[in-house]
Design a protein around this motif. Structure first.
Motif, short mmCIF file in Angstrom:
data_model
loop_
_atom_site.label_atom_id
_atom_site.label_comp_id
_atom_site.label_asym_id
_atom_site.label_seq_id
_atom_site.Cartn_x
_atom_site.Cartn_y
_atom_site.Cartn_z
N TYR B 7 0.87 -1.19 0.00
CA TYR B 7 0.00 0.00 0.00
C TYR B 7 0.90 1.22 0.00
O TYR B 7 1.81 1.36 0.81
N GLN B 9 1.12 5.43 0.06
CA GLN B 9 0.39 6.64 0.44
C GLN B 9 0.80 7.81 -0.45
O GLN B 9 1.99 8.08 -0.61
N SER B 75 -3.44 4.85 -1.29
CA SER B 75 -4.37 5.74 -0.62
C SER B 75 -3.97 7.16 -0.99
O SER B 75 -2.80 7.53 -0.87
N GLU B 109 -9.85 7.31 3.19
CA GLU B 109 -9.22 8.08 4.27
C GLU B 109 -9.97 9.40 4.41
O GLU B 109 -11.03 9.57 3.80
N ARG B 147 -7.93 3.68 5.82
CA ARG B 147 -6.64 4.05 6.41
C ARG B 147 -6.81 5.40 7.07
O ARG B 147 -7.19 6.37 6.40
N LEU B 151 -1.65 6.45 9.85
CA LEU B 151 -1.96 5.08 10.31
C LEU B 151 -2.48 5.08 11.74
O LEU B 151 -2.39 4.07 12.44
N VAL B 170 -6.22 -0.41 8.11
CA VAL B 170 -4.79 -0.67 8.20
C VAL B 170 -4.18 0.20 9.30
O VAL B 170 -4.59 1.33 9.51
N THR B 171 -3.19 -0.35 9.98
CA THR B 171 -2.48 0.44 10.99
C THR B 171 -1.07 -0.13 11.19
O THR B 171 -0.62 -0.99 10.42
N PHE B 242 3.82 -1.16 3.74
CA PHE B 242 3.11 0.12 3.65
C PHE B 242 4.14 1.24 3.66
O PHE B 242 4.97 1.32 4.56
#
Lengths: 395, 401
Positions: B7, B9, B75, B109, B147, B151, B170-171, B242
């Motif tokens: 993933y 960002q 994201s 998000e 998300r 996170l 997700v975190t 991520f």
């Protein structure tokens, strides 16, 4: 080590720096013979003090009224301080002559001279003994003239000779190193930067500026200028910023602490700018007064036009008072927890003053972090660097 | 079977210009820096698009074509998409093409990349809806996995995602919270019925995102072959990698070899038998829940504390975010779209990060990038802009009354 002033007998940062460095060097195991032009009652159990006038070689007491940072022109204009000889060059010349004499009588490995006033003595000592010479530049003639034209050629010549004759030149900042390389033609590799430190504050209590605190009971904020009132220190920029601040927030009092050759014109400027209600002049402060002035202030501003280092902001930070410092200073190279401005950008200066007095969280963060940062800027670090430099010269 | 789940960002804030005290009441533009500094949002968007988004996405398209088994997810913050539409439309076109392959998932998000969940749940919901709208408009899809900014996560966010019908969230996979558990499995938020939790494998993610070009690192240089082998050695169902998309070309410059690394990675990963690529939704569908995870305090990806202190830890940050959300009623009720938008742009988490002074404790200045000269300058610009916004909000109120 040749110096010119030493606390408590000092007018500026030079004496403070000499004390800090000397003490830290002795803590590293150095034995320091500190030479001064005239007899002073200085108590330094950790270093031996020598006074050039003790044996009165030529029957002339080298009884100096000089201030290390005084400009040569300003010197002659200040007959109110007990002048024996009102020619600074005569004083320096006599001190210079003493250099060789003292050097022949003492045992040492390295000669160390602080600023042009003692460079001559250092150079003479080197010529007499062949020992290596380090000159430590705390300020140059270009700084003292505040960037203005008309440097004193004689002072410049003495500075230049000292730097040329020296084996190594120590500069108090990158800012000063650049001046030395550019204006004195000294090769970059010969100039080492050693930033000043600051020791624990040992100021006594019982000062006279306590009443200033009553101002704050009405919710007023105090913004402080503390330093010599000369072109170099930028007091005029301080007042021009003050005018912009007061236009938006009249509950700010600006305090000007110090004396100097611009004192009268700055007082006039304050009136001309319509700031009489908002600007106070305290005159020169030292000891407990100075300490209390820092702590009474909500903010300290150093708007210097050209500041080789600038130890006053560190004193302020050490006491938890936030600082705004000019980018044209050596101290801005080492300090992160301070606001920085170009000295000429009075609008930016005013904006930052208004922010610090207007946003409590900003004041608090600056205060806490500045105090911690000042605690980490020690003379021990400076002495460590000097130790390395001496090591290059002596094995 | 084991899966690799990428993933990336994509985010760019609207940085506040050097807004001076004297501008308060006179200048309603906070984000229009036109200088050559890093506060110039247009300049940054163009630069990052040219150095990172465009070349990285071209490569991604090529890799998706070459490797039919490849899957990734993205994201995008709404404020990043907005700025790219305006300043670097080519990047948007490439992102669309990537999504059109059908093998790329987009996460949900907050539009403004904000911390609203912890300060105003209603504002949070509005921003999630606004984000859903822009994702539908540009990409024609609806996010199924959520998300939250930085996170950040807490049990109640998991409960919210569960209620809202998200397949997962997700975190960070932070050891002190996981205990004996590994981040390489699918978990369930505490009390959730259907939602799942995917945890970042921060060691392997940060090997690429932070350490790739670090010559002090004993594993430097990191080759795709070596990294592929490490992934193969991982135990578990999924390796969740991520990272910021700017890793490719911006955080790690092209001359570090990051693009060559990315290009070679799929074939190196394929050398591991039984390893495939999955999007977050596919991971959730494919693997059994290993356990329930209880996260009562806020967790984030940041520094060794893994909490929100990098954003709201010091007095300036706290004062700023409290002042910001104290204006909510005035701004939202005012029904002034410009005002509302400016207030929301000021919610982006980066503004608070720029005020961080944590480096003064650990000395690691470089870990906290900021376009401002100091955290104090960041705070001054922000608070001055907010003071102007408060005046504008007050004027509107005055006009209504």
């Amino acid at each position: 080590m040749f110096g010119w002033e030493f606390p408590p007998f000092h007018s500026g940062g030079l004496g403070v720096a000499c004390l800090g460095l000397t003490r830290a060097l002795t803590q590293r195991g150095y034995e320091v013979l500190f030479v001064m032009p005239k007899k002073l009652d200085v108590k330094t159990p950790w270093a031996k003090m020598l006074f050039a006038d003790i044996d009165n070689l030529e029957g002339i007491a080298v009884n100096s009224p000089l201030k290390a940072y005084a400009t040569s022109s300003g010197y002659g204009k200040r007959p109110d301080e007990g002048v024996y000889a009102n020619d600074i060059f005569g004083e320096v010349a006599r001190y210079t002559l003493s250099g060789a004499r003292i050097a022949r009588h003492e045992q040492f490995d390295v000669i160390y001279a602080h600023d042009w006033l003692s460079f001559g003595a250092g150079v003479e000592a080197k010529r007499a003994t062949g020992k290596p010479l380090i000159v430590h530049v705390h300020a140059t003639e270009f700084d003292r003239c505040g960037g203005a034209s008309g440097i004193n050629e004689h002072v410049y010549a003495v500075e230049r000779l000292g730097m040329e004759e020296a084996d190594i030149v120590v500069a108090v900042s990158e800012f000063t190193k650049q001046t030395i390389v550019r204006h004195y033609g000294i090769p970059e590799g010969k100039v080492h930067v050693v930033h000043n430190g600051i020791d624990e504050s040992t100021a006594p209590s019982g000062g006279r500026v306590r009443q200033l605190r009553s101002l704050k009971e009405d919710g007023r904020k105090i913004v402080l200028f503390l330093g010599r009132i000369t072109l170099q220190k930028g007091p005029d920029y301080f007042l021009r910023a003050a005018q912009k601040v007061v236009a938006r927030n009249p509950l700010v009092t600006f305090v000007v602490s110090g004396s100097g050759d611009m004192e009268e014109s700055i007082m006039r400027l304050s009136a001309d700018l319509g700031l009489s209600e908002n600007v106070l002049f305290t005159g020169f402060l030292s000891g407990a007064d100075r300490h209390e002035m820092y702590t009474a202030a909500d903010l300290f501003v150093m708007p210097s036009v050209s500041e080789p280092f600038g130890i006053a902001p560190l004193e302020s930070m050490k006491l938890g008072t936030p600082v705004i410092i000019s980018r044209q200073s050596g101290v801005s190279e080492v300090v992160r927890h301070a606001l920085k401005v170009d000295f000429w950008d009075v609008e930016e200066m005013a904006g930052k003053i208004l922010s610090v007095v207007g946003y409590p969280a900003l004041h608090r963060s600056l205060s806490e972090n500045a105090r911690n940062e000042a605690d980490r800027l020690t003379w021990a670090d400076a002495a460590l660097k000097v130790d390395g430099i001496v090591g290059e010269l002596v094995h | 079977m084991k899966s690799v789940c990428f993933y990336f960002q994509v985010h760019q804030p609207y940085r506040v210009k050097r807004y001076r005290v004297f501008d308060i009441g006179n200048d309603p533009e906070y984000f229009n820096d036109r200088s050559q500094s890093d506060l110039n949002n247009r300049r940054i968007a163009e630069k990052v698009a040219a150095k990172s988004y465009i070349p990285a996405t071209k490569l991604m398209l090529e890799l998706l074509r070459r490797h039919p088994e490849m899957r990734v997810s993205f994201s995008f913050s709404g404020v990043a998409l907005e700025q790219l539409e305006r300043y670097a439309p080519e990047a948007i076109e490439l992102f669309k093409q990537v999504v059109d392959t059908g093998r790329v998932e987009i996460l949900g998000e907050t539009y403004y990349h904000s911390l609203a969940f912890f300060y105003s749940p209603t504002e949070f919901e509005r921003q999630v809806t606004q984000h859903r709208d822009i994702i539908r408009r540009i990409f024609g899809v609806r996010p199924r996995v959520f998300r939250n900014t930085e996170l950040s996560y807490r049990n109640d966010l998991g409960a919210w995602a569960d209620r809202e019908g998200y397949a997962g969230i997700v975190t960070e996979g932070w050891d002190p919270i996981l205990g004996w558990r590994s981040p390489n499995y699918v978990y369930k938020p505490k009390g959730a019925a259907n939602s799942r939790l995917l945890l970042k494998n921060y060691r392997l993610s940060d090997d690429v995102a932070f350490r790739f070009s670090s010559r002090d690192w004993s594993e430097w240089p990191l080759t795709a072959e070596k990294f592929g082998r490490w992934i193969g050695e991982v135990e578990g169902d999924t390796v969740n990698l991520f990272m910021d998309y700017e890793t490719f070309g911006e955080h790690q410059w092209e001359d570090t070899g990051i693009f060559k690394f990315l290009e070679a990675l799929p074939q190196e990963l394929a050398k591991n038998p039984g390893l495939d690529f999955k999007t977050p939704s596919e991971v959730i569908e494919s693997y059994e829940v290993k356990d329930e995870v209880d996260i009562p305090h806020i967790l984030t990806w940041a520094d060794t504390d893994r909490d929100l202190t990098a954003w709201v830890g010091n007095p300036m940050q706290k004062a700023a975010i409290e002042a910001l959300y104290s204006l909510e009623d005035d701004v939202v009720l005012g029904n002034d779209r410009r005002l509302l938008e400016d207030w929301r742009k000021l919610q982006t988490s980066d503004h608070f990060y720029y005020m961080c002074t944590k480096w003064s404790q650990d000395g690691d200045v470089h870990a906290y990038f900021s376009p401002y000269e100091s955290p104090y300058d960041a705070y001054i610009a922000y608070m001055n802009a907010l003071s102007d916004l408060r005046l504008r909000a007050g004027k509107r109120q005055g006009a209504r009354a």
